[in-house]
Enzyme design. Structure first.
Site, mmCIF file in Angstrom:
data_model
loop_
_atom_site.group_PDB
_atom_site.id
_atom_site.type_symbol
_atom_site.label_atom_id
_atom_site.label_comp_id
_atom_site.label_asym_id
_atom_site.label_seq_id
_atom_site.Cartn_x
_atom_site.Cartn_y
_atom_site.Cartn_z
ATOM 1 C CE LYS A 101 -4.440 -1.582 1.617
ATOM 2 N NZ LYS A 101 -4.236 -2.984 2.031
ATOM 3 C CD GLU A 123 -10.291 4.444 1.181
ATOM 4 O OE1 GLU A 123 -10.125 5.657 0.928
ATOM 5 O OE2 GLU A 123 -9.627 3.536 0.640
ATOM 6 C CB SER A 391 0.005 -8.286 -0.912
ATOM 7 O OG SER A 391 -0.764 -9.122 -0.073
HETATM 8 C C1 LIG Z 1 -5.089 -4.036 1.661
HETATM 9 C C2 LIG Z 1 -4.366 -5.292 1.417
HETATM 10 C C3 LIG Z 1 -4.723 -6.172 0.372
HETATM 11 C C4 LIG Z 1 -5.921 -5.962 -0.497
HETATM 12 O O1 LIG Z 1 -5.903 -4.830 -1.284
HETATM 13 P P1 LIG Z 1 -5.644 -4.880 -2.861
HETATM 14 O O2 LIG Z 1 -5.989 -3.518 -3.323
HETATM 15 O O3 LIG Z 1 -6.548 -5.934 -3.442
HETATM 16 O O4 LIG Z 1 -4.231 -5.220 -3.061
HETATM 17 C C5 LIG Z 1 -3.939 -7.291 0.152
HETATM 18 N N1 LIG Z 1 -2.877 -7.566 0.929
HETATM 19 C C6 LIG Z 1 -2.512 -6.765 1.947
HETATM 20 C C7 LIG Z 1 -1.326 -7.132 2.762
HETATM 21 C C8 LIG Z 1 -3.237 -5.602 2.234
HETATM 22 O O5 LIG Z 1 -2.864 -4.819 3.260
#
Ligand SMILES: *Cc1c(COP(=O)(O)O)cnc(C)c1O
Length: 409
Positions: A101, A123, A391
């Site tokens: 993010k 948000e 992620s």
């Molecule tokens: C917020 C988040 C997601 C989901 O958001 P996307 O916009 O689909 O990437 C996925 N993995 C993590 C670690 C997150 O914090």
């Protein structure tokens, strides 16, 4: 449908169009009162974001503030255990604030700076996007207001406190189900009444034009790095990419730079929650749910027959959203990406496995992507390669897992 498939397989891929549409999806469906703000943002995005100065500053901040590039790591023991494809993890968990993010937070706040905005709003659901936003706002000394559903404020006390430490004001939203979708509605209303000085820093690839394209641009550093790293390490492109889908930003960030590489298969993994039949899930694309307009764009949504938005469910707060980025709706229509889901239970198993076998605690969101890897890797050849987008890190989730284990920490 066959027209759609032909259209979207055009190489090079060139979406969205000038109106922000990905085929029938996307666009800009907002109240008249928000149009001046949207127009100003679109203009600024076109004017600044593609200039060499902007790119240079963005790259600099990604390197020195977020810690990029993130490594592409060969998960040797996990690959051996699954006895199939070689699995590489794109380590977005190693970024500052622990997830992907920060990439679009850095990009958007830079645009806010170029636009001369002094006040940032955002948000947040679980608080991860709120923390990333508060982080970049603190760094630039900008006022920061985070809207968060009252229910989430109660569930995510640690992240609320983090945001406050970083100098943000956290405003609990008491309307609707008091969760993420209500926080987005309230943030948009704030934006309408503070157009002059305020920048709305959105947390994924949803929203009206230009957000889906803009956040894709900021996140595609993931795929650009991964593509080059894979070539350097293995001498070839991967056979498959896997990423989890909430709104879809980490997935499109990985996928986009490979979109014209037709030999690379792509899997987007949604939250199957407690099972599709239970109604408690966040799988829109993989179950071919209804389409409609949510938060300024046309996409797949979770709604009842009367068109009311339903509450989604996932063990991972970051996937718990009843909409999905319009580009994913499009990539599903044209069959460029295959959308599947993993259940809460399957994600938890994958969470435990990666933690023990590789010494990496993944986020519960990410664990959905890992769960799908365990399904496809054994069916692939040993010389084939999967890249999975790691992620985020799972430190934020240990309370959830301890709770499920009946352990008090
Ligand atoms: C917020 C988040 C997601 C989901 O958001 P996307 O916009 O689909 O990437 C996925 N993995 C993590 C670690 C997150 O914090």
């Amino acid at each position: 449908m066959s027209d759609i498939k032909t259209a979207a397989k055009q190489v090079p891929y060139d979406f969205p169009d000038k109106t922000g549409h990905f085929g029938p999806f996307g666009g800009c469906f907002v109240a008249e009162t928000l149009m001046p703000a949207i127009k100003e943002l679109n203009h600024a995005f076109e004017q600044y974001a593609h200039t060499p100065e902007f790119q240079q500053e963005f790259d600099h901040d990604l390197a020195y503030f977020a810690g990029r590039p993130s490594p592409l790591y060969y998960a040797r023991r996990w690959s051996e255990q699954l006895n199939g494809a070689r699995i590489y993890l794109k380590r977005e968990d190693l970024n500052h604030t622990g997830a992907h993010k920060i990439n679009h937070a850095i990009g958007q706040i830079l645009l806010a700076k170029y636009m001369g905005k002094k006040r940032i709003i955002a948000e947040t659901g679980a608080g991860q996007h709120g923390v990333a936003t508060a982080t970049v706002a603190a760094r630039l000394g900008l006022e920061c207001v985070i809207y968060m559903g009252e229910k989430d404020v109660e569930r995510q006390a640690a992240n609320v406190y983090r945001m406050k430490l970083l100098g943000a004001e956290v405003i609990p939203v008491t309307t609707g189900a008091r969760t993420l979708k209500d926080a987005i509605n309230t943030a948009m209303r704030d934006w309408v009444s503070h157009v002059d000085d305020t920048f709305y820093l959105l947390g994924t690839v949803v929203g009206p034009k230009p957000y889906p394209e803009m956040n894709r641009m900021f996140q595609s550093v993931i795929g650009r790095e991964a593509r080059q790293q894979c070539l350097d390490l293995t001498g070839k492109l991967p056979d498959a990419l896997v990423a989890c889908i909430g709104g879809g930003s980490n997935a499109i960030g990985l996928f986009y730079p490979f979109i014209n590489d037709t030999g690379v298969k792509m899997y987007g993994v949604e939250a199957g929650g407690k099972g599709i039949e239970s109604g408690q899930h966040a799988s829109l694309l993989s179950v071919d749910g209804p389409q409609g307009v949510l938060h300024g764009n046309r996409t797949y949504i979770m709604s009842d027959t009367a068109g009311n938005i339903l509450d989604s469910h996932s063990v991972s707060a970051g996937l718990d959203y009843p909409g999905v980025g319009p580009e994913h709706a499009w990539l599903k229509s044209c069959e460029r990406v295959e959308y599947v889901y993993a259940l809460d239970e399957e994600a938890l198993t994958a969470f435990r496995t990666l933690t023990r076998i590789e010494g990496i605690i993944p986020a519960l969101e990410t664990s959905h992507a890992l769960a799908h890897v365990t399904k496809i890797a054994p069916k692939m050849h040993k010389d084939q390669i999967i890249i999975v987008n790691l992620s985020g890190r799972g430190d934020k989730d240990i309370h959830t897992v301890a709770n499920i284990d009946g352990v008090k920490i």
